[in-house]
Scaffold this motif. Structure first.
Motif, PDB file in Angstrom:
ATOM      1  N   ASP B 124     -14.019  -6.219  -7.578  1.00  0.00           N
ATOM      2  CA  ASP B 124     -13.917  -6.354  -6.117  1.00  0.00           C
ATOM      3  C   ASP B 124     -12.497  -6.163  -5.733  1.00  0.00           C
ATOM      4  O   ASP B 124     -11.807  -7.008  -6.161  1.00  0.00           O
ATOM      5  CB  ASP B 124     -14.559  -7.476  -5.678  1.00  0.00           C
ATOM      6  CG  ASP B 124     -14.843  -7.299  -3.898  1.00  0.00           C
ATOM      7  OD1 ASP B 124     -13.966  -6.685  -3.280  1.00  0.00           O
ATOM      8  OD2 ASP B 124     -15.919  -7.599  -3.603  1.00  0.00           O
ATOM      9  N   LEU B 126     -11.130  -6.874  -2.908  1.00  0.00           N
ATOM     10  CA  LEU B 126     -10.846  -7.687  -1.913  1.00  0.00           C
ATOM     11  C   LEU B 126     -10.029  -8.821  -2.973  1.00  0.00           C
ATOM     12  O   LEU B 126      -8.979  -9.438  -2.543  1.00  0.00           O
ATOM     13  CB  LEU B 126     -11.807  -8.350  -1.372  1.00  0.00           C
ATOM     14  CG  LEU B 126     -12.146  -7.488  -0.162  1.00  0.00           C
ATOM     15  CD1 LEU B 126     -13.431  -8.353   0.571  1.00  0.00           C
ATOM     16  CD2 LEU B 126     -11.225  -7.737   0.943  1.00  0.00           C
ATOM     17  N   TYR B 127     -10.609  -9.267  -3.925  1.00  0.00           N
ATOM     18  CA  TYR B 127     -10.135 -10.244  -4.653  1.00  0.00           C
ATOM     19  C   TYR B 127      -8.984 -10.015  -5.590  1.00  0.00           C
ATOM     20  O   TYR B 127      -7.958 -10.515  -5.682  1.00  0.00           O
ATOM     21  CB  TYR B 127     -11.244 -10.855  -5.893  1.00  0.00           C
ATOM     22  CG  TYR B 127     -10.837 -11.898  -6.548  1.00  0.00           C
ATOM     23  CD1 TYR B 127     -10.437 -12.820  -5.885  1.00  0.00           C
ATOM     24  CD2 TYR B 127     -10.511 -12.061  -7.743  1.00  0.00           C
ATOM     25  CE1 TYR B 127      -9.921 -14.382  -6.514  1.00  0.00           C
ATOM     26  CE2 TYR B 127     -10.197 -13.167  -8.619  1.00  0.00           C
ATOM     27  CZ  TYR B 127      -9.838 -14.413  -7.718  1.00  0.00           C
ATOM     28  OH  TYR B 127      -9.446 -15.336  -8.584  1.00  0.00           O
ATOM     29  N   ALA B 128      -8.778  -8.744  -6.081  1.00  0.00           N
ATOM     30  CA  ALA B 128      -7.814  -8.035  -6.875  1.00  0.00           C
ATOM     31  C   ALA B 128      -6.291  -7.972  -5.876  1.00  0.00           C
ATOM     32  O   ALA B 128      -5.151  -8.357  -6.320  1.00  0.00           O
ATOM     33  CB  ALA B 128      -8.054  -6.584  -7.316  1.00  0.00           C
ATOM     34  N   ASP B 129      -6.864  -7.722  -4.422  1.00  0.00           N
ATOM     35  CA  ASP B 129      -5.751  -7.739  -3.776  1.00  0.00           C
ATOM     36  C   ASP B 129      -4.986  -9.110  -3.408  1.00  0.00           C
ATOM     37  O   ASP B 129      -3.867  -9.251  -3.480  1.00  0.00           O
ATOM     38  CB  ASP B 129      -6.145  -7.081  -2.555  1.00  0.00           C
ATOM     39  CG  ASP B 129      -4.949  -6.921  -1.374  1.00  0.00           C
ATOM     40  OD1 ASP B 129      -4.029  -6.347  -1.582  1.00  0.00           O
ATOM     41  OD2 ASP B 129      -5.282  -7.396  -0.222  1.00  0.00           O
ATOM     42  N   MET B 130      -5.950 -10.003  -3.301  1.00  0.00           N
ATOM     43  CA  MET B 130      -5.402 -11.670  -3.296  1.00  0.00           C
ATOM     44  C   MET B 130      -4.619 -11.936  -4.552  1.00  0.00           C
ATOM     45  O   MET B 130      -3.943 -12.916  -4.455  1.00  0.00           O
ATOM     46  CB  MET B 130      -6.662 -12.548  -2.883  1.00  0.00           C
ATOM     47  CG  MET B 130      -7.202 -12.501  -1.726  1.00  0.00           C
ATOM     48  SD  MET B 130      -8.736 -12.950  -1.703  1.00  0.00           S
ATOM     49  CE  MET B 130      -8.596 -14.623  -2.473  1.00  0.00           C
ATOM     50  N   THR B 131      -5.079 -11.451  -5.689  1.00  0.00           N
ATOM     51  CA  THR B 131      -4.461 -12.144  -7.029  1.00  0.00           C
ATOM     52  C   THR B 131      -3.135 -11.479  -7.340  1.00  0.00           C
ATOM     53  O   THR B 131      -2.178 -12.221  -7.809  1.00  0.00           O
ATOM     54  CB  THR B 131      -5.617 -11.830  -7.928  1.00  0.00           C
ATOM     55  OG1 THR B 131      -6.890 -11.874  -7.564  1.00  0.00           O
ATOM     56  CG2 THR B 131      -5.394 -12.628  -9.075  1.00  0.00           C
ATOM     57  N   SER B 147     -14.412  -0.686  -4.642  1.00  0.00           N
ATOM     58  CA  SER B 147     -15.200  -1.234  -3.416  1.00  0.00           C
ATOM     59  C   SER B 147     -15.725  -0.403  -2.518  1.00  0.00           C
ATOM     60  O   SER B 147     -16.752  -0.401  -1.674  1.00  0.00           O
ATOM     61  CB  SER B 147     -14.296  -2.344  -2.569  1.00  0.00           C
ATOM     62  OG  SER B 147     -14.355  -3.568  -3.515  1.00  0.00           O
ATOM     63  N   THR B 182     -13.154  -1.270   4.612  1.00  0.00           N
ATOM     64  CA  THR B 182     -13.417  -1.967   3.349  1.00  0.00           C
ATOM     65  C   THR B 182     -11.976  -1.966   2.577  1.00  0.00           C
ATOM     66  O   THR B 182     -11.649  -3.228   2.131  1.00  0.00           O
ATOM     67  CB  THR B 182     -14.326  -1.559   2.635  1.00  0.00           C
ATOM     68  OG1 THR B 182     -15.643  -1.251   3.359  1.00  0.00           O
ATOM     69  CG2 THR B 182     -14.849  -2.614   1.347  1.00  0.00           C
ATOM     70  N   ARG B 185      -6.180  -2.370   1.104  1.00  0.00           N
ATOM     71  CA  ARG B 185      -4.794  -1.636   1.036  1.00  0.00           C
ATOM     72  C   ARG B 185      -4.546  -0.649   1.992  1.00  0.00           C
ATOM     73  O   ARG B 185      -3.686   0.044   2.187  1.00  0.00           O
ATOM     74  CB  ARG B 185      -4.453  -1.379  -0.351  1.00  0.00           C
ATOM     75  CG  ARG B 185      -4.599  -2.565  -1.294  1.00  0.00           C
ATOM     76  CD  ARG B 185      -3.425  -2.599  -2.327  1.00  0.00           C
ATOM     77  NE  ARG B 185      -3.210  -3.914  -2.645  1.00  0.00           N
ATOM     78  CZ  ARG B 185      -2.957  -4.366  -4.028  1.00  0.00           C
ATOM     79  NH1 ARG B 185      -2.591  -3.392  -4.753  1.00  0.00           N
ATOM     80  NH2 ARG B 185      -2.661  -5.341  -4.412  1.00  0.00           N
TER      81      ARG B 185
END
Lengths: 444, 285
Positions: B124, B126-131, B147, B182, B185
């Motif tokens: 997902d 969204l999670y990769a962007d947070m990590t 996504s 969605t 980035r």
């Protein structure tokens, strides 16, 4: 034996560096110190490019309510102030320092080994000192410590709780600190008791550290109002809310802070840093770091200055082992993978953990079995399976109703899931999205 | 016999009484709805995608009828034709709008970046962007976890296996904008479809300084400003080390494509250039 109310898991302890004495890590030639190393609003740089700074000099000052000072860990020249990659690969503002070999300490800093026992400062002065010296919570969140001690009106602290649990597998930095600097820890506790104006302090230590419990219990007899409590070895015993319940049987309500039940929690590392700051005027410029892993040649506990490149620490301990799968900053349960090895350490880097490919690989993801193990394991009483499902369908408002914000990201659900579902990842997304939603609502 | 008779009687009586009650209740609580809403709703495509900014087609129809205007209301799925039909039914004038389509503003796929780390978390974005930044190291790059593919209600996005980037099927894409919302980035942008689907755009959203951007990706925009100088129509703005082509001003002359030193500006759906083919023939000969 005292413990938290529900949930929890028992990961392998793997405390391989228990007997390694803390070594001083040599100064690097070049260092990168991030301008802000705490949770909250960014600090404001007070030095310019080309300035010569001395060890302990202020580099960036407080700019906002939840904020902390940053000091120079080195003597040297600031070659530039620019963006630098942190270990996630994202870039943040940082000071690049060309380090000189000999430390020249800023005036007023007592850098000797002598123990100063007498506490001269008043409560307000202590809090001011903690603020000036840039102390942040060393448990991992890097929350500025002085903010915790500014108790809002109408609330009263009854207990000072010292978190010496260190429930994460592999980590031993706190344990070594407790062994080697026990007197400093106790004076630190006395200082914090005075700052809070409380007469009761509780120290929680897990039962897998019997040496620490014994020495602390003996030491506590010399002090009034300090109680050492041995706790059951169970993860996440050291989580703030779980520790408060284990020690006082009080439950922090959802969305509230520990101060609402009369407790202030500090990590043992923070307590020692408070001692150095208040008694010896030393700002927070170094921390104890465990370099560990099953295949690492020389496992060590090191006293490392902030801003040391991570790869130089790994080199110092014999380099990367061959089948390295993942390098983690922090413990294996809650730590984050390091993607950029040239990144510098920060105030809260408590461990560099090198895991083999086999150890670090994730389970293959299969459909949910509906076994409910994650619900049993969750120490906050949430239903990770349900929230994860909602998150997969992007129903963020529903996840909020299911108390996703109460998740402490301990990772018990992911650890216990037999289907290898990425529950923690999905919970973290939900928390992030719900926080965004709340911000949008507040703006409206 | 009598049991059957009584039960039929009771049922009939209950039915009659209930009908009378219902008749009066329906009169009393009658909702007067504009019949035009139903008609407009019929005209709309019924995809309920939310691309217009409302919950579904009916919500848009209600808005059109209640406000009796078409200002700033547009159905991206139906496009011009449908809006014209709605306008003629409502005796209004439809706004002149260009058809739009989604474009992926990142070319830093497998071919143009070096993989530095491997991501193992949940698939997902969204999670990769947070990590972390990205597998290639660029903090603004497409994370290539799909996504946008999952959320597209028209099945218009596919992951291209050779580049590991999402690819948009321009025939299926209706520019509803869900993928744009969605993408954590903001790599996907809704742009004008252009004449014969032809487009010129900057395929990069990295705002880092040139050297840093180039280090991680060969086709990144380095903010050199050459394209800005080359453009005769003031369509290109370079801000924060990143060029952006305004699709309303761009006349598709393709001067900037030739100027760009990294190849971050790309043309799409143009016929192959004659010069190039000649050069190739020469080389072969």
């Amino acid at each position: 034996m005292r413990t938290f109310r529900k949930g929890g898991v028992h990961p392998q302890e793997n405390k391989l560096t228990n007997d390694c004495i803390i070594e001083n890590f040599p100064l690097p030639n070049k260092a990168v110190v991030f301008v802000s190393q705490h949770l909250g609003s960014p600090s404001l740089p007070v030095v310019k490019k080309g300035d010569r700074v001395r060890t302990g000099q202020l580099l960036a000052k407080i700019d906002g309510f939840i904020c902390a000072n940053t000091h120079s860990p080195y003597t040297g020249t600031i070659s530039k102030i620019d963006l630098a990659e942190d270990f996630t690969g994202y870039k943040k503002m940082a000071f690049y320092i060309d380090v000189e070999e000999n430390d020249e300490w800023e005036e007023g800093i007592d850098n000797s080994e002598d123990l100063v026992e007498q506490i001269k400062l008043s409560s307000e002065e202590i809090i001011e000192k903690i603020k000036q010296m840039g102390i942040v919570g060393l448990g991992g969140a890097a929350f500025p410590t002085h903010v915790k001690y500014m108790i809002p009106e109408g609330k009263k602290a009854e207990y000072l709780i010292v978190n010496a649990v260190e429930c994460e597998p592999y980590l031993t930095s706190d344990y070594r600190l407790m062994q080697e600097k026990i007197k400093e820890c106790f004076i630190g506790i006395e200082i914090l008791k005075k700052a809070l104006k409380v007469d009761k302090a509780l120290i929680g230590i897990e039962k897998n550290k019997p040496d620490a419990i014994n020495s602390f219990t003996l030491m506590a007899k010399n002090y009034k109002g300090i109680e050492v409590v041995g706790l059951k070895t169970k993860y996440p015993q050291g989580a703030e809310k779980q520790l408060i319940y284990a020690l006082t049987k009080r439950e922090v309500p959802s969305g509230k802070l520990p101060i609402d039940v009369g407790c202030v929690v500090n990590n043992i590392g923070t307590v020692q840093a408070v001692y150095s700051a208040v008694q010896k005027n030393q700002p927070l410029i170094s921390n104890v770091l465990t370099l560990t892993g099953k295949n690492v040649k020389q496992r060590k506990n090191l006293l490392v200055r902030v801003g040391t490149p991570i790869n130089s620490i790994i080199e110092y301990c014999g380099g990367l082992p061959e089948d390295t799968g993942k390098i983690i900053s922090g413990g294996p349960m809650m730590g984050k993978a390091i993607t950029e090895l040239s990144a510098p350490t920060v105030k809260t880097t408590s461990s560099i953990l090198i895991m083999s490919k086999k150890e670090s690989s994730r389970k293959e993801e299969t459909p949910c079995l509906r076994c409910g193990k994650c619900i049993d394991a969750c120490p906050m009483g949430l239903e990770p399976v349900h929230i994860a499902q909602l998150a997969e369908n992007r129903l963020w408002e529903e996840t909020e109703k299911n108390a996703a914000m109460d998740c402490i990201e301990c990772g018990c659900c992911l650890f216990t899931c037999p289907a290898g579902r990425p529950l923690l990842d999905l919970l973290r997304i939900s928390k992030n999205q719900v926080a965004t939603l709340r911000r949008q609502r507040a703006q409206r | 016999m009598s049991i059957i008779f009584y039960s039929v009687l009771v049922l009939v009586l209950t039915g009659v009484i209930a009908a009378v009650i219902l008749f009066f209740v329906a009169k009393k609580f009658n909702v007067i709805e504009d019949p035009r809403i139903d008609v407009v709703c019929e005209i709309l495509p019924g995809a309920n995608c939310g691309g217009c900014g409302f919950a579904g087609c009916r919500a848009l129809a209600e808005k059109i009828v209640n406000d009796n205007s078409l200002d700033n209301l547009f159905c991206p799925v139906g496009g011009k034709d449908i809006m014209q039909q709605v306008a003629s039914y409502m005796n209004l004038e439809a706004e002149e709008t260009q058809p739009k389509v989604a474009v992926v503003r990142c070319f830093g796929g497998k071919e143009n970046t070096k993989q530095r780390v491997r991501y193992e978390g949940v698939r997902d974005c969204l999670y990769a962007d947070m990590t972390f930044s990205s597998e290639g190291g660029c903090p603004n790059a497409c994370l290539a976890l799909g996504s946008c593919v999952k959320v597209c209600p028209f099945d218009a996005i596919r992951m291209d296996e050779t580049t590991s980037l999402p690819k948009i099927d321009e025939d299926k894409c209706v520019a509803c904008g869900i993928c744009e919302k969605t993408c954590p980035r903001k790599v996907i942008e809704i742009r004008n479809k252009g004449i014969k689907n032809r487009k010129v755009f900057v395929g990069c959203v990295n705002k880092e300084k040139g050297a840093l951007a180039k280090k991680n990706c060969e086709v990144s925009c380095i903010g050199c400003g050459k394209c800005q100088k080359a453009c005769s129509f003031d369509a290109i703005v370079v801000e924060n080390n990143l060029a952006y082509i305004d699709y309303n001003k761009c006349k598709l002359c393709r001067k900037c494509v030739n100027e760009c030193p990294t190849g971050a500006i790309k043309e799409m759906n143009f016929p192959p250039k004659k010069e190039n083919t000649q050069v190739e023939i020469k080389e072969i000969a």
